[in-house]
Design an enzyme around this catalytic site. Structure first.
Site, PDB file in Angstrom:
ATOM      1  N   HIS A 180       0.919  -1.255  -0.185  1.00 39.73           N
ATOM      2  CA  HIS A 180      -0.063   0.033   0.120  1.00 39.73           C
ATOM      3  C   HIS A 180       0.619   1.295   0.016  1.00 39.73           C
ATOM      4  O   HIS A 180       2.123   1.334   0.572  1.00 39.73           O
ATOM      5  CB  HIS A 180      -0.942   0.106   1.072  1.00 39.73           C
ATOM      6  CG  HIS A 180      -1.846  -1.402   1.413  1.00 39.73           C
ATOM      7  ND1 HIS A 180      -2.425  -1.727   2.210  1.00 39.73           N
ATOM      8  CD2 HIS A 180      -2.057  -1.896   0.461  1.00 39.73           C
ATOM      9  CE1 HIS A 180      -3.220  -2.599   2.234  1.00 39.73           C
ATOM     10  NE2 HIS A 180      -3.164  -2.967   1.142  1.00 39.73           N
ATOM     11  N   LYS A 210       6.480   6.901   6.666  1.00 36.32           N
ATOM     12  CA  LYS A 210       5.883   5.952   7.457  1.00 36.32           C
ATOM     13  C   LYS A 210       6.852   5.229   8.328  1.00 36.32           C
ATOM     14  O   LYS A 210       7.920   4.701   7.954  1.00 36.32           O
ATOM     15  CB  LYS A 210       5.038   4.994   6.751  1.00 36.32           C
ATOM     16  CG  LYS A 210       4.015   4.085   7.306  1.00 36.32           C
ATOM     17  CD  LYS A 210       3.431   3.140   6.333  1.00 36.32           C
ATOM     18  CE  LYS A 210       2.573   3.949   5.013  1.00 36.32           C
ATOM     19  NZ  LYS A 210       2.045   2.856   4.311  1.00 36.32           N
ATOM     20  N   TYR A 217       1.702   1.978  13.465  1.00 40.62           N
ATOM     21  CA  TYR A 217       2.366   2.944  12.430  1.00 40.62           C
ATOM     22  C   TYR A 217       2.273   4.447  12.855  1.00 40.62           C
ATOM     23  O   TYR A 217       1.325   4.885  13.354  1.00 40.62           O
ATOM     24  CB  TYR A 217       1.515   2.724  11.205  1.00 40.62           C
ATOM     25  CG  TYR A 217       1.137   1.520  10.589  1.00 40.62           C
ATOM     26  CD1 TYR A 217       0.095   0.603  11.074  1.00 40.62           C
ATOM     27  CD2 TYR A 217       1.633   1.264   9.402  1.00 40.62           C
ATOM     28  CE1 TYR A 217      -0.124  -0.633  10.406  1.00 40.62           C
ATOM     29  CE2 TYR A 217       1.507   0.030   8.603  1.00 40.62           C
ATOM     30  CZ  TYR A 217       0.801  -0.809   9.200  1.00 40.62           C
ATOM     31  OH  TYR A 217       0.168  -1.971   8.617  1.00 40.62           O
ATOM     32  N   ASP A 258      -6.612  -6.735  -1.491  1.00 41.58           N
ATOM     33  CA  ASP A 258      -5.028  -6.826  -2.029  1.00 41.58           C
ATOM     34  C   ASP A 258      -5.054  -7.934  -3.297  1.00 41.58           C
ATOM     35  O   ASP A 258      -4.228  -7.620  -3.938  1.00 41.58           O
ATOM     36  CB  ASP A 258      -4.519  -7.205  -0.668  1.00 41.58           C
ATOM     37  CG  ASP A 258      -4.151  -6.027   0.269  1.00 41.58           C
ATOM     38  OD1 ASP A 258      -3.793  -6.408   1.420  1.00 41.58           O
ATOM     39  OD2 ASP A 258      -4.493  -4.972  -0.251  1.00 41.58           O
TER      40      ASP A 258
HETATM   41  C1  LIG Z   1      -4.519   3.107   6.139  1.00 38.61           C
HETATM   42  C2  LIG Z   1      -5.895   3.529   7.008  1.00 38.61           C
HETATM   43  C3  LIG Z   1      -6.954   2.810   6.920  1.00 38.61           C
HETATM   44  N1  LIG Z   1      -8.269   3.131   7.566  1.00 38.61           N
HETATM   45  C4  LIG Z   1      -9.363   2.222   7.448  1.00 38.61           C
HETATM   46  C5  LIG Z   1      -9.851   2.076   6.033  1.00 38.61           C
HETATM   47  C6  LIG Z   1     -10.441   0.623   6.447  1.00 38.61           C
HETATM   48  O1  LIG Z   1     -11.877   0.882   6.616  1.00 38.61           O
HETATM   49  C7  LIG Z   1      -9.561  -0.032   7.473  1.00 38.61           C
HETATM   50  C8  LIG Z   1      -8.753  -1.083   7.180  1.00 38.61           C
HETATM   51  O2  LIG Z   1      -8.049  -0.496   6.111  1.00 38.61           O
HETATM   52  P1  LIG Z   1      -6.826  -1.428   5.293  1.00 38.61           P
HETATM   53  O3  LIG Z   1      -7.632  -2.479   4.783  1.00 38.61           O
HETATM   54  O4  LIG Z   1      -6.223  -0.494   4.348  1.00 38.61           O
HETATM   55  O5  LIG Z   1      -5.965  -1.856   6.368  1.00 38.61           O
HETATM   56  P2  LIG Z   1      -4.321  -2.834   5.827  1.00 38.61           P
HETATM   57  O6  LIG Z   1      -4.860  -3.476   4.934  1.00 38.61           O
HETATM   58  O7  LIG Z   1      -3.787  -3.100   7.233  1.00 38.61           O
HETATM   59  O8  LIG Z   1      -3.519  -1.381   5.237  1.00 38.61           O
HETATM   60  C9  LIG Z   1      -2.382  -0.865   6.145  1.00 38.61           C
HETATM   61  O9  LIG Z   1      -1.397  -1.990   6.144  1.00 38.61           O
HETATM   62  C10 LIG Z   1      -0.531  -1.672   5.102  1.00 38.61           C
HETATM   63  C11 LIG Z   1       0.561  -2.632   4.962  1.00 38.61           C
HETATM   64  C12 LIG Z   1      -0.008  -0.370   5.092  1.00 38.61           C
HETATM   65  O10 LIG Z   1       1.196   0.169   5.118  1.00 38.61           O
HETATM   66  C13 LIG Z   1      -0.862   0.789   5.337  1.00 38.61           C
HETATM   67  O11 LIG Z   1      -0.271   1.716   6.325  1.00 38.61           O
HETATM   68  C14 LIG Z   1      -2.325   0.491   5.801  1.00 38.61           C
HETATM   69  O12 LIG Z   1      -2.777   0.568   4.321  1.00 38.61           O
HETATM   70  O13 LIG Z   1      -9.085   1.095   8.353  1.00 38.61           O
HETATM   71  C15 LIG Z   1      -8.128   4.414   8.319  1.00 38.61           C
HETATM   72  O14 LIG Z   1      -9.335   4.606   9.015  1.00 38.61           O
HETATM   73  N2  LIG Z   1      -6.976   4.818   8.543  1.00 38.61           N
HETATM   74  C16 LIG Z   1      -5.961   4.557   7.702  1.00 38.61           C
HETATM   75  O15 LIG Z   1      -4.913   5.258   7.911  1.00 38.61           O
END
Ligand SMILES: Cc1cn([C@H]2C[C@H](O)[C@@H](COP(=O)(O)OP(=O)(O)O[C@H]3O[C@H](C)C(=O)[C@H](O)[C@H]3O)O2)c(=O)[nH]c1=O
Length: 186
Positions: free
Chosen positions: A65, A75, A135, A171
């Protein structure tokens, strides 16, 4: 003594940041983030947002991401419980290491964090169950600027250390890079 030891993983790119706990008979105190200490390690900008992700099963992959400009961010990623194989992929179109990845084991036990400057996609695979990742972001979350690369893309050839057990549909369904992939990142 500095609270951090910093090692460059790629010229002008990601760094490994090792924390030095201060121990005493009660236990230990560890500095997790300090912009003054981390400026020299490549931290730029304010610390705008901190996030915690909890991943239950070993083998899970999250990534790759990033946020598109003008919301690209620095980050700092660290582990408060468990162990991950942390990966940063160069997505700077003009970089000689474009689409090259660097990786390191980041765990609660090794007190190691990965610092990614703007221009790098981030992902990881959990090597243990019950992983808590913390993070620190230099930019706020802007959903419209969110983007990513498919962690299984052969053009990235990320050597995930073990069989992938869980990968989100979002993903898994990211498009593979095509021949004009360098333009994709502009
Ligand atoms: C990134 C982010 C997400 N969200 C919400 C959006 C979704 O409803 C939920 C889960 O998000 P996401 O599926 O993108 O989470 P990950 O798949 O763990 O993604 C993260 O993990 C990868 C490895 C990363 O490096 C990023 O920082 C981040 O994208 O949290 C937020 O509210 N704030 C945020 O800053």
């Amino acid at each position: 003594m500095s609270r951090f030891t910093v090692t460059e993983l790629m010229p002008g790119g990601p760094r490994l940041v090792v924390r030095h706990p201060v121990g005493d008979p009660r236990g230990a105190f560890t500095r997790l983030f300090c912009d003054d200490d981390l400026l020299a390690a490549g931290w730029s900008g304010p610390m705008r947002q901190a996030n915690h992700s909890r991943t239950e099963q070993a083998g899970t992959v999250r990534g790759m991401h990033f946020q598109r400009a003008p919301h690209a961010e620095t980050k700092l990623v660290l582990c408060l419980n468990g162990t991950v194989w942390d990966v940063a992929t160069d997505i700077r179109p003009d970089s000689p290491t474009f689409l090259t990845s660097v990786s390191a084991e980041v765990s609660a036990d090794n007190n190691t964090a990965m610092l990614l400057p703007p221009g790098f996609a981030h992902g990881f695979q959990t090597l243990t169950d019950s992983v808590d990742l913390l993070y620190f972001h230099s930019a706020s979350h802007v959903p419209e600027a969110e983007d990513g690369l498919n962690p299984l893309d052969r053009r990235l050839a990320i050597p995930w250390p073990r069989e992938i057990t869980i990968l989100s549909e979002r993903d898994r369904s990211r498009p593979m890079l095509t021949d004009d992939f360098r333009d994709v990142m502009l």
